[in-house]
Design a protein around this motif. Structure first.
Motif, PDB file in Angstrom:
ATOM      1  N   SER A  72       0.816  -1.224   0.000  1.00  0.00           N
ATOM      2  CA  SER A  72       0.000   0.000   0.000  1.00  0.00           C
ATOM      3  C   SER A  72       0.847   1.271   0.000  1.00  0.00           C
ATOM      4  O   SER A  72       0.339   2.346  -0.287  1.00  0.00           O
ATOM      5  N   GLU A  75       0.772   3.302  -3.365  1.00  0.00           N
ATOM      6  CA  GLU A  75      -0.412   3.994  -3.871  1.00  0.00           C
ATOM      7  C   GLU A  75      -0.217   5.503  -4.017  1.00  0.00           C
ATOM      8  O   GLU A  75      -0.503   6.053  -5.080  1.00  0.00           O
ATOM      9  N   PRO A  76       0.289   6.224  -2.985  1.00  0.00           N
ATOM     10  CA  PRO A  76       0.501   7.663  -3.190  1.00  0.00           C
ATOM     11  C   PRO A  76       1.561   7.952  -4.246  1.00  0.00           C
ATOM     12  O   PRO A  76       1.426   8.890  -5.026  1.00  0.00           O
ATOM     13  N   LYS A  79       0.025   7.592  -7.695  1.00  0.00           N
ATOM     14  CA  LYS A  79      -0.796   8.753  -8.052  1.00  0.00           C
ATOM     15  C   LYS A  79       0.086   9.941  -8.425  1.00  0.00           C
ATOM     16  O   LYS A  79      -0.194  10.665  -9.381  1.00  0.00           O
ATOM     17  N   MET A  80       1.155  10.144  -7.656  1.00  0.00           N
ATOM     18  CA  MET A  80       2.034  11.281  -7.923  1.00  0.00           C
ATOM     19  C   MET A  80       2.773  11.115  -9.252  1.00  0.00           C
ATOM     20  O   MET A  80       2.912  12.073 -10.010  1.00  0.00           O
ATOM     21  N   LEU A 126       2.264  16.261  -7.773  1.00  0.00           N
ATOM     22  CA  LEU A 126       1.685  16.241  -6.435  1.00  0.00           C
ATOM     23  C   LEU A 126       0.610  17.320  -6.300  1.00  0.00           C
ATOM     24  O   LEU A 126      -0.456  17.083  -5.715  1.00  0.00           O
ATOM     25  N   ILE A 129      -2.526  16.153  -7.975  1.00  0.00           N
ATOM     26  CA  ILE A 129      -3.240  15.172  -7.150  1.00  0.00           C
ATOM     27  C   ILE A 129      -3.987  15.865  -6.012  1.00  0.00           C
ATOM     28  O   ILE A 129      -5.151  15.553  -5.740  1.00  0.00           O
ATOM     29  N   ILE A 130      -3.328  16.823  -5.368  1.00  0.00           N
ATOM     30  CA  ILE A 130      -3.959  17.505  -4.229  1.00  0.00           C
ATOM     31  C   ILE A 130      -5.129  18.373  -4.690  1.00  0.00           C
ATOM     32  O   ILE A 130      -6.182  18.410  -4.061  1.00  0.00           O
ATOM     33  N   ALA A 134      -7.824  14.345  -5.473  1.00  0.00           N
ATOM     34  CA  ALA A 134      -8.368  14.094  -4.135  1.00  0.00           C
ATOM     35  C   ALA A 134      -9.785  14.655  -3.968  1.00  0.00           C
ATOM     36  O   ALA A 134     -10.673  13.948  -3.467  1.00  0.00           O
TER      37      ALA A 134
END
Length: 161
Positions: A72, A75-76, A79-80, A126, A129-130, A134
């Motif tokens: 896990s 996962e971030p 995405k980044m 990043l 994504i933010i 999100a």
């Protein structure tokens, strides 16, 4: 499945360590057959070998490689890097279009530009994504929750041997 793993890992090993252009040039100075075969096929073979590893891991036959890929913590980062993939073209375009002077190209300068573009693209990824991913994910949870679709279908886990 075992045969697929063996073929995949041998293919990756041979692509990485098996071809030496210098040795072929010394042994066969007039022959370019090996050169053309290698450079014509290695990208496709690499993609097929890695594709098998991902497919086997997704179906539950990954063993330790599958558990590593399913960690896990990725996962971030996934995405980044996807966000960086989306913005890296814009980053490079902006950088290279705004150069208004001559540059003396050197290895150090090319390395500096490449590393700078990676860092800037990752930071912008990043940010993407933010700012975008999100909030959209939260809105999907709210909308699908009100529609009674809050639970996603379960993933079938196959036995690993």
């Amino acid at each position: 499945m075992t045969l697929g793993w063996i073929i995949s890992l041998v293919t990756i090993f041979l692509i990485t360590y098996g071809y030496d252009q210098t040795a072929i040039d010394e042994a066969y100075p007039d022959s370019k057959t090996e050169f053309m075969a290698y450079y014509g096929l290695f990208r496709n073979c690499w993609a097929i070998a890695l594709g098998f590893i991902v497919f086997a891991s997704a179906k539950g036959y990954g063993g330790p490689i599958g558990s590593f890929l399913a960690c896990s913590a990725f996962e971030p980062l996934a995405k980044m890097t996807y966000g960086a993939y989306l913005v890296h073209g814009i980053t490079m375009y902006y950088f290279f279009v705004n150069i208004s002077y001559r540059i003396a190209i050197s290895h150090a300068l090319v390395a500096f530009i490449a590393i700078s573009n990676v860092w800037i693209s990752m930071a912008l990824g990043l940010l993407v994504i933010i700012v975008f991913e999100a909030p959209v994910a939260q809105m999907e949870k709210l909308v699908f929750g009100h529609l009674g679709l809050s639970k996603l279908p379960t993933v079938i886990k196959y036995k690993t041997e």
